[in-house]
Write a protein that holds these residues in place. Structure first.
Motif, PDB file in Angstrom:
ATOM      1  N   LEU A  96       0.743  -1.299   0.043  1.00  0.00           N
ATOM      2  CA  LEU A  96       0.048   0.063  -0.081  1.00  0.00           C
ATOM      3  C   LEU A  96       0.835   1.243  -0.082  1.00  0.00           C
ATOM      4  CD1 LEU A  96      -2.805  -0.942   2.429  1.00  0.00           C
ATOM      5  CD2 LEU A  96      -2.733  -1.232   0.166  1.00  0.00           C
ATOM      6  N   SER A  97       0.213   2.371  -0.221  1.00  0.00           N
ATOM      7  CA  SER A  97       0.971   3.492  -0.202  1.00  0.00           C
ATOM      8  C   SER A  97       1.173   3.897   1.145  1.00  0.00           C
ATOM      9  CB  SER A  97       0.157   4.724  -0.661  1.00  0.00           C
ATOM     10  OG  SER A  97      -0.877   5.167  -0.046  1.00  0.00           O
ATOM     11  N   VAL A  98       2.169   5.143   1.427  1.00  0.00           N
ATOM     12  CA  VAL A  98       2.385   5.564   2.732  1.00  0.00           C
ATOM     13  C   VAL A  98       1.050   6.041   3.494  1.00  0.00           C
ATOM     14  CG1 VAL A  98       3.579   7.291   4.053  1.00  0.00           C
ATOM     15  CG2 VAL A  98       4.862   6.026   2.338  1.00  0.00           C
ATOM     16  N   LEU A 132      -0.686  13.167  10.618  1.00  0.00           N
ATOM     17  CA  LEU A 132       0.349  12.163  11.241  1.00  0.00           C
ATOM     18  C   LEU A 132       1.717  12.139  10.466  1.00  0.00           C
ATOM     19  CD1 LEU A 132      -1.986   9.668  12.982  1.00  0.00           C
ATOM     20  CD2 LEU A 132      -0.650  11.372  14.005  1.00  0.00           C
ATOM     21  N   LEU A 133       1.434  12.043   9.087  1.00  0.00           N
ATOM     22  CA  LEU A 133       2.721  11.892   8.122  1.00  0.00           C
ATOM     23  C   LEU A 133       3.341  13.305   8.320  1.00  0.00           C
ATOM     24  CD1 LEU A 133       0.916  10.104   5.144  1.00  0.00           C
ATOM     25  CD2 LEU A 133       2.632   9.244   6.903  1.00  0.00           C
ATOM     26  N   GLN A 140       5.583  14.164   2.385  1.00  0.00           N
ATOM     27  CA  GLN A 140       6.263  14.193   0.922  1.00  0.00           C
ATOM     28  C   GLN A 140       6.442  12.968   0.389  1.00  0.00           C
ATOM     29  OE1 GLN A 140       6.674  17.468  -0.425  1.00  0.00           O
ATOM     30  NE2 GLN A 140       6.090  18.186   1.715  1.00  0.00           N
ATOM     31  N   LEU A 141       6.186  12.040   1.053  1.00  0.00           N
ATOM     32  CA  LEU A 141       6.167  10.624   0.480  1.00  0.00           C
ATOM     33  C   LEU A 141       4.729   9.735   0.733  1.00  0.00           C
ATOM     34  CD1 LEU A 141       9.480   9.480   2.163  1.00  0.00           C
ATOM     35  CD2 LEU A 141       9.163  10.148  -0.075  1.00  0.00           C
ATOM     36  N   ARG A 142       3.846  10.657   0.695  1.00  0.00           N
ATOM     37  CA  ARG A 142       2.484  10.250   0.967  1.00  0.00           C
ATOM     38  C   ARG A 142       2.085   9.112   0.112  1.00  0.00           C
ATOM     39  NH1 ARG A 142      -2.007  12.047  -1.041  1.00  0.00           N
ATOM     40  NH2 ARG A 142      -3.146  11.848   0.979  1.00  0.00           N
ATOM     41  N   ASP A 143       2.334   9.516  -1.168  1.00  0.00           N
ATOM     42  CA  ASP A 143       1.857   8.634  -2.442  1.00  0.00           C
ATOM     43  C   ASP A 143       2.704   7.415  -2.657  1.00  0.00           C
ATOM     44  OD1 ASP A 143      -0.561  10.019  -2.564  1.00  0.00           O
ATOM     45  OD2 ASP A 143       0.340  11.469  -3.630  1.00  0.00           O
ATOM     46  N   LYS A 144       3.895   7.427  -2.048  1.00  0.00           N
ATOM     47  CA  LYS A 144       4.927   6.281  -2.448  1.00  0.00           C
ATOM     48  C   LYS A 144       4.591   4.902  -1.695  1.00  0.00           C
ATOM     49  CE  LYS A 144       9.959   6.133  -2.485  1.00  0.00           C
ATOM     50  NZ  LYS A 144      10.173   6.588  -3.964  1.00  0.00           N
ATOM     51  N   THR A 145       4.843   3.808  -2.515  1.00  0.00           N
ATOM     52  CA  THR A 145       4.615   2.703  -2.077  1.00  0.00           C
ATOM     53  C   THR A 145       5.628   2.276  -0.904  1.00  0.00           C
ATOM     54  OG1 THR A 145       3.830   2.050  -4.248  1.00  0.00           O
ATOM     55  CG2 THR A 145       4.300   0.309  -2.730  1.00  0.00           C
ATOM     56  N   VAL A 146       4.910   1.558   0.041  1.00  0.00           N
ATOM     57  CA  VAL A 146       5.932   1.673   1.417  1.00  0.00           C
ATOM     58  C   VAL A 146       6.940   0.652   1.210  1.00  0.00           C
ATOM     59  CG1 VAL A 146       5.808   0.663   3.620  1.00  0.00           C
ATOM     60  CG2 VAL A 146       3.776   2.043   2.764  1.00  0.00           C
ATOM     61  N   ALA A 147       7.215  -0.154   0.236  1.00  0.00           N
ATOM     62  CA  ALA A 147       8.034  -1.129  -0.143  1.00  0.00           C
ATOM     63  C   ALA A 147       9.319  -0.626  -0.759  1.00  0.00           C
ATOM     64  CB  ALA A 147       7.727  -2.336  -1.096  1.00  0.00           C
ATOM     65  N   GLY A 152      14.424   3.398   7.908  1.00  0.00           N
ATOM     66  CA  GLY A 152      14.128   4.485   8.800  1.00  0.00           C
ATOM     67  C   GLY A 152      12.781   5.119   8.439  1.00  0.00           C
ATOM     68  N   GLN A 153      12.576   5.201   7.245  1.00  0.00           N
ATOM     69  CA  GLN A 153      11.147   5.774   6.854  1.00  0.00           C
ATOM     70  C   GLN A 153      10.126   4.789   7.042  1.00  0.00           C
ATOM     71  OE1 GLN A 153      12.243   6.690   2.732  1.00  0.00           O
ATOM     72  NE2 GLN A 153      12.686   8.650   2.996  1.00  0.00           N
ATOM     73  N   GLN A 154      10.347   3.493   7.013  1.00  0.00           N
ATOM     74  CA  GLN A 154       9.513   2.640   7.444  1.00  0.00           C
ATOM     75  C   GLN A 154       8.880   2.492   9.039  1.00  0.00           C
ATOM     76  OE1 GLN A 154       9.609  -1.441   5.689  1.00  0.00           O
ATOM     77  NE2 GLN A 154      10.303  -0.483   3.678  1.00  0.00           N
ATOM     78  N   ARG A 155      10.276   2.795   9.690  1.00  0.00           N
ATOM     79  CA  ARG A 155      10.039   2.888  11.083  1.00  0.00           C
ATOM     80  C   ARG A 155       8.980   4.174  11.527  1.00  0.00           C
ATOM     81  NH1 ARG A 155      13.279  -0.222  14.245  1.00  0.00           N
ATOM     82  NH2 ARG A 155      11.373   0.054  15.539  1.00  0.00           N
ATOM     83  N   SER A 156       9.479   5.142  10.893  1.00  0.00           N
ATOM     84  CA  SER A 156       8.618   6.334  11.112  1.00  0.00           C
ATOM     85  C   SER A 156       7.221   6.096  10.643  1.00  0.00           C
ATOM     86  CB  SER A 156       9.211   7.809  10.319  1.00  0.00           C
ATOM     87  OG  SER A 156      10.417   7.996  10.900  1.00  0.00           O
TER      88      SER A 156
END
Length: 248
Positions: A96-98, A132-133, A140-147, A152-156
């Motif tokens: 899914l997206s961020v 929250l984002l 700025q990464l709201r539409d990026k796929t989480v993969a 560090g971004q995944q932890r956040s």
């Protein structure tokens, strides 16, 4: 009459067969305080974290949250009472997206039983996900796929998902594990900020980190409670220095 502790752990033990991972641990946590659980490898930190978060039920002993016995409750009951957690291994929906990750977490509060509402109409959840984002530095990464996110971004992102539950207590298991120095600094700043609004308890191996940001430290050793106090108290504790810092 003295008010009950915010989180009260009473004589908690956890056994795995004949192995005692925790042995008769008694400790209380005050509200609106940033506390770290530390100790050498094998001290029982992860087991203690899992007991506090409801992932493991104590073999013996009890846990009280805001005066209510929560021992043995299902993890979703912990969440209903205002306890959220962030694990050492990220627990996100990578396909899914961020924004979708956080929005889904927020929907659990706004529309848990409203399964017929189209997702684009869930304005409250959408707006909260954006907020929250913004807070964890991922807007700025709201539409990026989480993969496609860095570790560090995944932890956040996982922290943003935990915050969607509006927790009174946030439990964090090694929040800076695998992070670069720059990511670690950013995470430290975020943890301090979050602790201004709620109780935060974290398990962390990086001594310099916890000594720099935590108000209180709890030291475990071989599954037993060893010491507690301010960073200065712990630095000056001879027993802690002997078992944890390797000093005689």
């Amino acid at each position: 009459m003295t008010a009950p502790a915010f989180l009260d752990v009473r004589n908690v033990s956890r056994h795995f067969g004949h192995f005692k991972a925790l042995s008769d641990v008694t400790v209380s946590f005050a509200p609106n305080q940033l506390t770290a659980i530390i100790g050498p490898n094998g001290a029982g930190k992860s087991t203690f974290f899992n007991v506090l978060s409801g992932a493991l039920t104590p073999t013996t002993g009890e846990i009280f949250f805001q005066g209510q016995n929560i021992t043995g409750l299902a993890p979703h009951e912990y969440a209903r009472r205002g306890i959220a957690k962030s694990f050492q291994i990220t627990n996100v929906f990578k396909q899914l997206s961020v924004h979708e990750n956080v929005r889904v977490a927020a929907q659990m509060r706004y529309s848990r039983f409203d399964i017929l509402t189209p997702r684009h109409q869930l304005r409250e959840a959408i707006d909260e996900a954006n907020a929250l984002l913004e807070r964890v530095g991922l807007i700025q990464l709201r539409d990026k796929t989480v993969a496609d996110l860095a570790h560090g971004q995944q932890r956040s992102l996982e922290i943003a998902m935990a915050l969607a539950a509006s927790p009174k207590l946030l439990l964090m298991d090694e929040p800076t594990a695998g992070m670069s120095p720059q990511e670690t600094t950013a995470m430290m700043d975020l943890i301090v900020e979050l602790a201004e609004e709620r109780t935060v308890i974290l398990v962390e191996h990086k001594m310099k980190l916890v000594m720099g940001i935590c108000e209180r430290l709890i030291v475990l050793h071989h599954g037993e409670f060893l010491a507690q106090g301010t960073p200065e108290d712990i630095r000056n504790n001879d027993e802690v220095r002997r078992v944890y810092l390797g000093q005689g």
